[in-house]
Design an enzyme around this catalytic site. Sequence first.
Site, short mmCIF file in Angstrom:
data_model
loop_
_atom_site.label_atom_id
_atom_site.label_comp_id
_atom_site.label_asym_id
_atom_site.label_seq_id
_atom_site.Cartn_x
_atom_site.Cartn_y
_atom_site.Cartn_z
N CYS A 189 -1.70 1.69 -2.93
CA CYS A 189 -2.68 2.76 -2.71
C CYS A 189 -2.09 4.16 -2.74
O CYS A 189 -2.65 5.06 -3.37
CB CYS A 189 -3.37 2.56 -1.35
SG CYS A 189 -3.68 0.87 -0.88
N CYS B 37 0.82 -1.22 0.00
CA CYS B 37 0.00 0.00 0.00
C CYS B 37 0.85 1.26 0.00
O CYS B 37 0.68 2.15 -0.82
CB CYS B 37 -0.93 0.00 1.21
SG CYS B 37 -1.85 1.53 1.42
N HIS C 111 -26.72 20.44 -0.63
CA HIS C 111 -26.79 20.91 -2.01
C HIS C 111 -25.79 22.04 -2.23
O HIS C 111 -25.65 22.91 -1.38
CB HIS C 111 -28.21 21.42 -2.31
CG HIS C 111 -28.43 21.76 -3.75
ND1 HIS C 111 -28.50 20.81 -4.74
CD2 HIS C 111 -28.58 22.96 -4.36
CE1 HIS C 111 -28.70 21.39 -5.90
NE2 HIS C 111 -28.76 22.70 -5.70
N LEU D 113 -6.94 -1.07 -14.72
CA LEU D 113 -7.71 0.08 -15.17
C LEU D 113 -7.25 1.37 -14.50
O LEU D 113 -7.24 2.43 -15.12
CB LEU D 113 -9.20 -0.15 -14.91
CG LEU D 113 -9.83 -1.35 -15.64
CD1 LEU D 113 -11.35 -1.31 -15.50
CD2 LEU D 113 -9.44 -1.37 -17.11
N GLU D 114 -6.86 1.29 -13.23
CA GLU D 114 -6.33 2.49 -12.55
C GLU D 114 -5.05 2.96 -13.21
O GLU D 114 -4.88 4.16 -13.48
CB GLU D 114 -6.09 2.18 -11.08
CG GLU D 114 -7.37 2.07 -10.27
CD GLU D 114 -7.14 1.67 -8.83
OE1 GLU D 114 -8.03 1.88 -7.99
OE2 GLU D 114 -6.05 1.11 -8.52
N LYS E 170 -0.43 5.24 -6.17
CA LYS E 170 -1.54 5.18 -7.14
C LYS E 170 -2.44 6.39 -7.01
O LYS E 170 -2.79 7.04 -8.00
CB LYS E 170 -2.30 3.88 -6.93
CG LYS E 170 -3.55 3.67 -7.76
CD LYS E 170 -4.83 4.14 -7.10
CE LYS E 170 -5.15 3.49 -5.79
NZ LYS E 170 -5.57 2.10 -5.87
N GLU F 180 -25.74 13.91 -2.50
CA GLU F 180 -27.16 14.14 -2.22
C GLU F 180 -28.08 13.35 -3.14
O GLU F 180 -29.26 13.15 -2.83
CB GLU F 180 -27.49 15.63 -2.32
CG GLU F 180 -27.46 16.18 -3.74
CD GLU F 180 -27.94 17.62 -3.83
OE1 GLU F 180 -28.94 17.96 -3.16
OE2 GLU F 180 -27.31 18.41 -4.57
N TYR G 29 -8.74 -4.00 -11.20
CA TYR G 29 -8.77 -2.58 -10.83
C TYR G 29 -7.38 -1.96 -10.95
O TYR G 29 -7.24 -0.79 -11.30
CB TYR G 29 -9.37 -2.39 -9.43
CG TYR G 29 -8.49 -2.81 -8.27
CD1 TYR G 29 -7.61 -1.92 -7.69
CD2 TYR G 29 -8.57 -4.09 -7.75
CE1 TYR G 29 -6.81 -2.29 -6.63
CE2 TYR G 29 -7.78 -4.47 -6.69
CZ TYR G 29 -6.89 -3.57 -6.13
OH TYR G 29 -6.09 -3.95 -5.07
#
Length: 532
Positions: free
Chosen positions: A99, A94, A507, A238-239, A102, A512, A235
Amino acid sequence: MLSEITNQRTVPNIFVNKVHMGGCDRTFQAHQSGLLQKLLQEDSTYDYDLIVIGGGSGGLACAQEAAILGKKVMVLDFVVPSPQGTSWGLGGTCVNVGCVPKKLMHQAALLGQALNDSRKFGWEYGQQVKHNWETMTEAIQNHISSLNWGHRLSLREKSVDYVNSYGEFVEHHRIKATNRKGQETSYTAAKFVIATGERPRYLGIQGDKEYCITSDDLFSLPYCPGKTLVVGASYVALECAGVLTGLGLDVTVMVRSVLLRGFDQEMAERVGSYMEQHGVKFLRKFIPVMVQQLEKGSPGKLKVVAKSTEGPETIEGVYNTVLLAIGRDSCTRKMGLDKIGVKINKKTGKIPVNDVEQTNVPYVYAVGDILEGKLELTPVAIQAGKLLARRLFGGCLEKCDYVNVPTTVFTPLEYGCCGLSEEKAIEMYKKENLEVYHTFFWPLEWTVAGRDNNTCYAKIICNKFDNYRVIGFHVLGPNAGEVTQGFAAAMKCGLTKQLLDDTIGIHPTCGEVFTTLEITKSSGLDITQKGC
């Protein structure tokens, strides 16, 4: 109480020196193997109360928690260099090659997109903006070095012994530690935790280890990779493809079968569609069979020959870099587990454990990516490691909860999820017992920038016969990780559709949208958006 601690509901229920043995059969097996005699020795005869093999997220969390609880602890960590010669410091995948780098490279790519958007918001700049790979990697590696040092300092402050050596069991309760110079030292412990993690898999074809790189190499690559072929649809694949495309490179992804296997396939295809619309090329249903070097260099030139998975067709392509991201293998096969009888899955190398992370050998435990049937995520390993130490040495009973764990795929348009995919939900509960609410949404930040208003997508899967409890949460959009994290806590608390409806949204935000979901898939109504 006893059944909660041991997960055993029969008698006798035998403990030896605070280690749960089990019933008659397991105790007799321990006697035959010599393990029982070892356990009957006093703990003080061992060098350590706990030795953790592996200095990644889970191992470090477990070691430090045990030390806080007053135990004498050692961490063994050794990074075998990749075939390209890449190695790194303390902290595991990681921190060093996962992580952290990345996400930082993902941010670099997002900043490129933000530059494009900024003109619509009034920012004017005349000169051509370009990206410098070396500047980026140097900054990222400097940050990683600070994290490596931080981990070492944290171990020192908690009086955990850190040894940069390769650990291998030689007999019960004893390991051999071999350093980079080949020097061997022996250590003993009352208990062991295996937290060795995984490393990238190779194809097993001509030229793969000689000329291809993996995620082990990409984040510290000293030169820009240029035109890149990414092999795989995980993943990680694709990352990495998304990052490189976002930095302006020519990127092709070669896919054997489906994108993001194990994830919700509707969401996976939406991820792939967005990437394709933004410059990533996909070669579907092909696998490489040979990689040949045409020119040396930084980068050089490589020829890739690939064949179809559906017929005799073969294709060739020339790339500067080939990045393999076809999966990862557990680092468990060369550490002497067979010498002490720890069972592993012969095909995957993963270790089966019970619900308290205990292997079939009572004093040996395991956490992290090497566990069979568990999630391969850093925060899961950290949680499991901490709780394991507290159970072993702190008198706690809490176990790691592997259900409803949130995660995010940091593709150019992020995909966050928690709970079940739609496919898994249908398999478990049947389609007629589910209601799926969904919609496209248009982030306000995208409106002025002129970006597509029907790309970002939200979906929840509800169990009709459990008060419409949310059993699957999925979002494709900016900052999906941040959005998903909050809703994951709500799902832990038993989130229902009515609770979402009762929640007042903030908002204007992306999150939301989940407070105003009205359209169900079963209704067949149009979900396209025309405003914010």
